[in-house]
Scaffold this motif. Structure first.
Motif, PDB file in Angstrom:
ATOM      1  N   SER A  75       0.848  -1.189   0.000  1.00 16.11           N
ATOM      2  CA  SER A  75       0.000   0.000   0.000  1.00 16.11           C
ATOM      3  C   SER A  75       0.878   1.232   0.000  1.00 16.11           C
ATOM      4  N   THR A  76       0.541   2.225  -0.840  1.00 15.96           N
ATOM      5  CA  THR A  76       1.249   3.505  -0.830  1.00 15.96           C
ATOM      6  C   THR A  76       0.541   4.412   0.160  1.00 15.96           C
ATOM      7  N   LEU A  77       1.276   4.849   1.183  1.00 20.36           N
ATOM      8  CA  LEU A  77       0.698   5.691   2.209  1.00 20.36           C
ATOM      9  C   LEU A  77       1.101   7.154   2.047  1.00 20.36           C
ATOM     10  N   LEU A  78       2.198   7.407   1.324  1.00 22.86           N
ATOM     11  CA  LEU A  78       2.700   8.763   1.107  1.00 22.86           C
ATOM     12  C   LEU A  78       3.491   8.768  -0.190  1.00 22.86           C
ATOM     13  N   GLY A  79       3.154   9.656  -1.110  1.00 27.95           N
ATOM     14  CA  GLY A  79       3.833   9.723  -2.402  1.00 27.95           C
ATOM     15  C   GLY A  79       5.100  10.556  -2.338  1.00 27.95           C
ATOM     16  N   ALA A  80       5.963  10.424  -3.343  1.00 23.18           N
ATOM     17  CA  ALA A  80       7.287  11.068  -3.343  1.00 23.18           C
ATOM     18  C   ALA A  80       7.312  12.433  -4.009  1.00 23.18           C
ATOM     19  N   GLY A  81       6.275  12.828  -4.725  1.00 23.69           N
ATOM     20  CA  GLY A  81       6.326  14.100  -5.444  1.00 23.69           C
ATOM     21  C   GLY A  81       6.808  13.895  -6.865  1.00 23.69           C
ATOM     22  N   ASN A  82       7.134  14.992  -7.559  1.00 23.68           N
ATOM     23  CA  ASN A  82       7.508  14.937  -8.965  1.00 23.68           C
ATOM     24  C   ASN A  82       8.950  14.460  -9.161  1.00 23.68           C
ATOM     25  N   LEU A  83       9.094  13.324  -9.815  1.00 26.36           N
ATOM     26  CA  LEU A  83      10.420  12.754 -10.081  1.00 26.36           C
ATOM     27  C   LEU A  83      10.727  12.683 -11.578  1.00 26.36           C
ATOM     28  N   LYS A  84       9.872  13.250 -12.399  1.00 24.98           N
ATOM     29  CA  LYS A  84      10.024  13.174 -13.854  1.00 24.98           C
ATOM     30  C   LYS A  84      11.397  13.685 -14.288  1.00 24.98           C
ATOM     31  N   ASP A  85      12.049  12.899 -15.151  1.00 20.37           N
ATOM     32  CA  ASP A  85      13.352  13.230 -15.744  1.00 20.37           C
ATOM     33  C   ASP A  85      14.487  13.352 -14.725  1.00 20.37           C
ATOM     34  N   ARG A  86      14.333  12.762 -13.568  1.00 16.38           N
ATOM     35  CA  ARG A  86      15.363  12.837 -12.526  1.00 16.38           C
ATOM     36  C   ARG A  86      16.081  11.496 -12.380  1.00 16.38           C
ATOM     37  N   ASP A  87      17.319  11.561 -11.870  1.00 15.15           N
ATOM     38  CA  ASP A  87      18.069  10.356 -11.520  1.00 15.15           C
ATOM     39  C   ASP A  87      17.734  10.031 -10.070  1.00 15.15           C
ATOM     40  N   VAL A  88      17.137   8.873  -9.855  1.00 12.33           N
ATOM     41  CA  VAL A  88      16.614   8.506  -8.539  1.00 12.33           C
ATOM     42  C   VAL A  88      17.400   7.321  -7.988  1.00 12.33           C
ATOM     43  N   ILE A  89      17.785   7.427  -6.728  1.00 14.98           N
ATOM     44  CA  ILE A  89      18.384   6.303  -6.011  1.00 14.98           C
ATOM     45  C   ILE A  89      17.403   5.900  -4.926  1.00 14.98           C
ATOM     46  N   VAL A  90      16.797   4.736  -5.085  1.00 12.32           N
ATOM     47  CA  VAL A  90      15.838   4.219  -4.110  1.00 12.32           C
ATOM     48  C   VAL A  90      16.622   3.667  -2.930  1.00 12.32           C
ATOM     49  N   ILE A  91      16.300   4.147  -1.727  1.00 16.20           N
ATOM     50  CA  ILE A  91      16.996   3.717  -0.518  1.00 16.20           C
ATOM     51  C   ILE A  91      16.072   2.829   0.310  1.00 16.20           C
ATOM     52  N   GLU A  92      16.434   1.569   0.399  1.00 14.76           N
ATOM     53  CA  GLU A  92      15.687   0.578   1.180  1.00 14.76           C
ATOM     54  C   GLU A  92      16.516   0.142   2.379  1.00 14.76           C
ATOM     55  N   ASP A  93      15.849  -0.097   3.492  1.00 16.13           N
ATOM     56  CA  ASP A  93      16.530  -0.654   4.653  1.00 16.13           C
ATOM     57  C   ASP A  93      16.862  -2.120   4.412  1.00 16.13           C
ATOM     58  N   ILE A  94      15.877  -2.845   3.836  1.00 22.98           N
ATOM     59  CA  ILE A  94      16.050  -4.280   3.620  1.00 22.98           C
ATOM     60  C   ILE A  94      15.227  -4.717   2.415  1.00 22.98           C
ATOM     61  N   VAL A  95      15.788  -5.621   1.634  1.00 21.15           N
ATOM     62  CA  VAL A  95      15.052  -6.243   0.540  1.00 21.15           C
ATOM     63  C   VAL A  95      14.963  -7.726   0.867  1.00 21.15           C
ATOM     64  N   ASP A  96      13.714  -8.201   0.990  1.00 30.11           N
ATOM     65  CA  ASP A  96      13.542  -9.643   1.164  1.00 30.11           C
ATOM     66  C   ASP A  96      12.773 -10.202  -0.030  1.00 30.11           C
ATOM     67  N   THR A  97      11.453 -10.224  -0.035  1.00 34.20           N
ATOM     68  CA  THR A  97      10.721 -10.824  -1.168  1.00 34.20           C
ATOM     69  C   THR A  97      10.833 -10.008  -2.449  1.00 34.20           C
ATOM     70  N   GLY A  98      10.990  -8.682  -2.328  1.00 33.61           N
ATOM     71  CA  GLY A  98      11.060  -7.812  -3.502  1.00 33.61           C
ATOM     72  C   GLY A  98       9.722  -7.224  -3.896  1.00 33.61           C
ATOM     73  N   LEU A  99       8.669  -7.559  -3.163  1.00 31.91           N
ATOM     74  CA  LEU A  99       7.335  -7.067  -3.471  1.00 31.91           C
ATOM     75  C   LEU A  99       7.265  -5.540  -3.420  1.00 31.91           C
ATOM     76  N   THR A 100       7.826  -4.936  -2.394  1.00 28.98           N
ATOM     77  CA  THR A 100       7.827  -3.478  -2.268  1.00 28.98           C
ATOM     78  C   THR A 100       8.607  -2.846  -3.417  1.00 28.98           C
ATOM     79  N   LEU A 101       9.767  -3.407  -3.738  1.00 36.50           N
ATOM     80  CA  LEU A 101      10.574  -2.876  -4.844  1.00 36.50           C
ATOM     81  C   LEU A 101       9.825  -2.910  -6.162  1.00 36.50           C
ATOM     82  N   GLU A 102       9.147  -3.989  -6.417  1.00 33.64           N
ATOM     83  CA  GLU A 102       8.386  -4.110  -7.655  1.00 33.64           C
ATOM     84  C   GLU A 102       7.361  -2.976  -7.750  1.00 33.64           C
ATOM     85  N   HIS A 103       6.717  -2.674  -6.647  1.00 35.43           N
ATOM     86  CA  HIS A 103       5.733  -1.590  -6.587  1.00 35.43           C
ATOM     87  C   HIS A 103       6.411  -0.242  -6.854  1.00 35.43           C
TER      88      HIS A 103
END
Length: 179
Positions: free
Chosen positions: A82-110
């Motif tokens: 579930s998305t509880l809070l959006g990130a704002g405008n990221l169009k045409d930007r270089d984004v580095i997604v920062i995760e504490d932990i990756v296990d199943t990958g379900l959140t990353l896929e989203h």
């Protein structure tokens, strides 16, 4: 040993090991993004401590944003994100997604699905912890701090039903005799 709600956790990683790992990741990112101004996209709530420390060691210009997602109930994934809070405008930007932990990958896929819809210029995924045994997706994890066994952990931003995020070290769920 600590007790959070109804479960006991035992020490797993100390603060020094965590900080050494965060510094190493910051050095890699600083080198790879030296000619860019990326947006670090922290995934709340878990990644707040990791992102805060990572930025202290990052050498370069950058921006910070956050998104809040939920997929866990207790000690296991609910299977839905579930998305509880959006990130704002990221169009045409270089984004580095920062995760504490990756296990199943379900959140990353989203997250990746959302980034593609936003039309980002590029994105990479950085995670402090990665559980290869639990990972069920094919997305590459571009920056991995530590690979860990498929055991439930708390501390340094990670929680068990809201508790344990403030711990400066990592604890893992105490094994039962039947394990």
């Amino acid at each position: 040993m600590i007790k959070l709600h109804d479960l006991e956790f035992e020490p797993y990683l100390g603060p020094e090991k965590i900080q050494d790992t965060v510094k190493q990741l910051a050095e890699e990112l600083s080198k790879d993004y030296s000619s860019k101004t990326p947006i670090f996209l922290g995934i709340l709530n878990g990644a707040f401590m990791f992102l805060s420390d990572l930025l202290k060691y990052y050498k370069g210009d950058c921006e910070v944003s956050f998104t809040k997602l939920a997929s866990y109930k207790g000690t296991s994934s609910s299977g839905e994100v579930s998305t509880l809070l959006g990130a704002g405008n990221l169009k045409d930007r270089d984004v580095i997604v920062i995760e504490d932990i990756v296990d199943t990958g379900l959140t990353l896929e989203h997250i990746v699905s959302q980034l593609k819809k936003e039309g980002v210029a590029s994105f990479k995924i950085a995670s402090l912890f990665f559980k290869p045994e639990a990972y069920k997706k094919s997305l590459p994890i571009d920056y991995v701090g530590l690979e860990i066994p498929n055991k439930f952990i708390v501390g340094y931003g990670l929680d068990y039903n809201g508790l344990g995020r403030n711990l400066p070290e990592i604890y893992q769920l105490k094994s039962s005799i039947d394990d």
